[in-house]
Write a protein that holds these residues in place. Structure first.
Motif, PDB file in Angstrom:
ATOM      1  N   ASP A  85       0.856  -1.185   0.000  1.00  0.00           N
ATOM      2  CA  ASP A  85       0.000   0.000   0.000  1.00  0.00           C
ATOM      3  C   ASP A  85       0.889   1.231   0.000  1.00  0.00           C
ATOM      4  O   ASP A  85       1.301   1.705   1.046  1.00  0.00           O
ATOM      5  CB  ASP A  85      -0.919  -0.016   1.227  1.00  0.00           C
ATOM      6  CG  ASP A  85      -1.953  -1.119   1.110  1.00  0.00           C
ATOM      7  OD1 ASP A  85      -2.937  -0.893   0.404  1.00  0.00           O
ATOM      8  OD2 ASP A  85      -1.738  -2.202   1.671  1.00  0.00           O
ATOM      9  N   ALA A  86       1.218   1.690  -1.179  1.00  0.00           N
ATOM     10  CA  ALA A  86       2.133   2.826  -1.273  1.00  0.00           C
ATOM     11  C   ALA A  86       1.621   3.806  -2.320  1.00  0.00           C
ATOM     12  O   ALA A  86       2.383   4.357  -3.091  1.00  0.00           O
ATOM     13  CB  ALA A  86       3.523   2.330  -1.627  1.00  0.00           C
ATOM     14  N   LYS A  91       0.403   8.694   3.236  1.00  0.00           N
ATOM     15  CA  LYS A  91       1.587   9.213   3.913  1.00  0.00           C
ATOM     16  C   LYS A  91       2.705   8.178   3.787  1.00  0.00           C
ATOM     17  O   LYS A  91       2.493   7.009   4.110  1.00  0.00           O
ATOM     18  CB  LYS A  91       1.222   9.429   5.383  1.00  0.00           C
ATOM     19  CG  LYS A  91       2.271  10.096   6.202  1.00  0.00           C
ATOM     20  CD  LYS A  91       1.694  10.357   7.582  1.00  0.00           C
ATOM     21  CE  LYS A  91       2.806  10.486   8.587  1.00  0.00           C
ATOM     22  NZ  LYS A  91       2.332  10.272   9.949  1.00  0.00           N
ATOM     23  N   PRO A  92       3.898   8.569   3.312  1.00  0.00           N
ATOM     24  CA  PRO A  92       4.960   7.564   3.143  1.00  0.00           C
ATOM     25  C   PRO A  92       5.300   6.904   4.480  1.00  0.00           C
ATOM     26  O   PRO A  92       5.467   7.589   5.482  1.00  0.00           O
ATOM     27  CB  PRO A  92       6.148   8.382   2.619  1.00  0.00           C
ATOM     28  CG  PRO A  92       5.559   9.652   2.088  1.00  0.00           C
ATOM     29  CD  PRO A  92       4.307   9.907   2.874  1.00  0.00           C
ATOM     30  N   SER A 108      -0.642 -13.031   4.214  1.00  0.00           N
ATOM     31  CA  SER A 108       0.758 -13.370   3.944  1.00  0.00           C
ATOM     32  C   SER A 108       1.583 -12.144   3.612  1.00  0.00           C
ATOM     33  O   SER A 108       1.117 -11.252   2.899  1.00  0.00           O
ATOM     34  CB  SER A 108       0.848 -14.314   2.740  1.00  0.00           C
ATOM     35  OG  SER A 108       0.138 -15.485   2.995  1.00  0.00           O
ATOM     36  N   PHE A 109       2.810 -12.148   4.122  1.00  0.00           N
ATOM     37  CA  PHE A 109       3.779 -11.118   3.763  1.00  0.00           C
ATOM     38  C   PHE A 109       4.879 -11.773   2.945  1.00  0.00           C
ATOM     39  O   PHE A 109       5.262 -12.909   3.217  1.00  0.00           O
ATOM     40  CB  PHE A 109       4.432 -10.528   5.018  1.00  0.00           C
ATOM     41  CG  PHE A 109       3.525  -9.634   5.810  1.00  0.00           C
ATOM     42  CD1 PHE A 109       3.415  -8.291   5.495  1.00  0.00           C
ATOM     43  CD2 PHE A 109       2.782 -10.143   6.864  1.00  0.00           C
ATOM     44  CE1 PHE A 109       2.579  -7.463   6.218  1.00  0.00           C
ATOM     45  CE2 PHE A 109       1.932  -9.313   7.598  1.00  0.00           C
ATOM     46  CZ  PHE A 109       1.838  -7.974   7.266  1.00  0.00           C
ATOM     47  N   ARG A 110       5.416 -11.065   1.964  1.00  0.00           N
ATOM     48  CA  ARG A 110       6.560 -11.563   1.190  1.00  0.00           C
ATOM     49  C   ARG A 110       7.562 -10.428   1.035  1.00  0.00           C
ATOM     50  O   ARG A 110       7.204  -9.338   0.566  1.00  0.00           O
ATOM     51  CB  ARG A 110       6.082 -12.032  -0.187  1.00  0.00           C
ATOM     52  CG  ARG A 110       7.129 -12.817  -0.930  1.00  0.00           C
ATOM     53  CD  ARG A 110       6.606 -13.283  -2.272  1.00  0.00           C
ATOM     54  NE  ARG A 110       6.600 -12.184  -3.211  1.00  0.00           N
ATOM     55  CZ  ARG A 110       5.852 -12.145  -4.315  1.00  0.00           C
ATOM     56  NH1 ARG A 110       5.012 -13.118  -4.605  1.00  0.00           N
ATOM     57  NH2 ARG A 110       5.925 -11.106  -5.133  1.00  0.00           N
ATOM     58  N   HIS A 111       8.798 -10.707   1.436  1.00  0.00           N
ATOM     59  CA  HIS A 111       9.825  -9.671   1.351  1.00  0.00           C
ATOM     60  C   HIS A 111      10.170  -9.409  -0.110  1.00  0.00           C
ATOM     61  O   HIS A 111      10.337 -10.349  -0.892  1.00  0.00           O
ATOM     62  CB  HIS A 111      11.078 -10.087   2.134  1.00  0.00           C
ATOM     63  CG  HIS A 111      12.003  -8.941   2.390  1.00  0.00           C
ATOM     64  ND1 HIS A 111      12.939  -8.529   1.467  1.00  0.00           N
ATOM     65  CD2 HIS A 111      12.088  -8.088   3.445  1.00  0.00           C
ATOM     66  CE1 HIS A 111      13.591  -7.477   1.960  1.00  0.00           C
ATOM     67  NE2 HIS A 111      13.084  -7.186   3.158  1.00  0.00           N
ATOM     68  N   LYS A 112      10.261  -8.137  -0.493  1.00  0.00           N
ATOM     69  CA  LYS A 112      10.443  -7.807  -1.913  1.00  0.00           C
ATOM     70  C   LYS A 112      11.784  -8.269  -2.454  1.00  0.00           C
ATOM     71  O   LYS A 112      11.920  -8.549  -3.635  1.00  0.00           O
ATOM     72  CB  LYS A 112      10.318  -6.292  -2.118  1.00  0.00           C
ATOM     73  CG  LYS A 112       8.893  -5.792  -1.931  1.00  0.00           C
ATOM     74  CD  LYS A 112       8.799  -4.309  -2.248  1.00  0.00           C
ATOM     75  CE  LYS A 112       7.432  -3.776  -1.879  1.00  0.00           C
ATOM     76  NZ  LYS A 112       7.332  -2.313  -2.047  1.00  0.00           N
ATOM     77  N   THR A 134       7.319  -1.183   6.542  1.00  0.00           N
ATOM     78  CA  THR A 134       6.649  -2.418   6.099  1.00  0.00           C
ATOM     79  C   THR A 134       6.272  -2.366   4.615  1.00  0.00           C
ATOM     80  O   THR A 134       6.523  -3.311   3.867  1.00  0.00           O
ATOM     81  CB  THR A 134       5.367  -2.672   6.922  1.00  0.00           C
ATOM     82  OG1 THR A 134       5.684  -2.619   8.299  1.00  0.00           O
ATOM     83  CG2 THR A 134       4.763  -4.031   6.603  1.00  0.00           C
ATOM     84  N   GLN A 135       5.678  -1.254   4.182  1.00  0.00           N
ATOM     85  CA  GLN A 135       5.214  -1.191   2.786  1.00  0.00           C
ATOM     86  C   GLN A 135       6.395  -1.087   1.809  1.00  0.00           C
ATOM     87  O   GLN A 135       6.280  -1.519   0.666  1.00  0.00           O
ATOM     88  CB  GLN A 135       4.250  -0.020   2.566  1.00  0.00           C
ATOM     89  CG  GLN A 135       3.038  -0.013   3.480  1.00  0.00           C
ATOM     90  CD  GLN A 135       2.185  -1.256   3.372  1.00  0.00           C
ATOM     91  OE1 GLN A 135       2.072  -1.872   2.302  1.00  0.00           O
ATOM     92  NE2 GLN A 135       1.583  -1.652   4.476  1.00  0.00           N
TER      93      GLN A 135
END
Ligand SMILES: O=C(O)CCC(=O)C(=O)O
Ligand SMILES: [Fe+2]
Length: 163
Positions: A85-86, A91-92, A108-112, A134-135
């Motif tokens: 969500d960016a 707000k950054p 689920s989270f996945r590291h970029k 996080t985002q």
């Protein structure tokens, strides 16, 4: 949740405007406009119930939010694909507080960069706070599942940048 004005979400995918099965509703402090999946939405004013819930989420997470997106997934047939969500209007590195109601769903989270996966089960009444970087470093998704037959609502509180 009966007072919420649910609508099918719209997204522009490959240049076509499509309505998603999932329903959304969008509330904000003022006549905020917010662009999500390339579709600009304007915010509805908060209802009394939504304001009360925002107060709870703010005190539990120690963060403030000026807007909120509600998602309604009718069953496990509906989910959300990988994203972060960016949006430009957000707000950054602002916090996003997500309150879950109804069916337990896996999130689920996945590291970029490393592709490292972290799964959490979001139960009825749970509050997930995504904050700081996080985002920037992680994508998240709500995988579809055959196992869940009942609805889940998420109330995601966000901070829209005042321009
Ligand atoms: O339903 C959820 O918990 C996640 C929703 C989400 O990621 C979003 O609205 O950006
Ligand atoms: Fe998200």
């Amino acid at each position: 949740m009966q007072t919420v004005d649910w609508r099918h979400d719209e997204a522009i995918i490959y240049g076509k405007r499509i309505a998603t099965k999932r329903k959304v509703a969008w509330y904000g402090d003022q006549g905020f406009r917010y662009t999500y999946s390339k579709v600009t939405k304007s915010a509805d004013p908060w209802t009394k119930e939504l304001l009360e819930l925002r107060g709870l989420v703010q005190s539990r997470s120690g963060e403030e939010y000026n807007s909120r997106l509600l998602n309604l997934y009718h069953s496990g047939d509906e989910g959300m694909s990988w994203h972060s969500d960016a949006e430009v209007d957000l707000k950054p590195d602002g916090a996003i507080g997500s309150l879950s109601l109804g069916a337990t769903r896996r999130f689920s989270f996945r590291h970029k960069m490393s592709d490292h996966r972290v799964d959490v089960n979001l139960e009825h009444g749970s509050l997930l706070v995504m904050k700081d970087t996080t985002q920037s470093f992680w994508k998240h998704s709500l995988p579809k599942t055959k196992k869940v037959k009942s609805p889940r609502i998420s109330l995601t509180f966000r901070t829209i940048q005042r321009q």
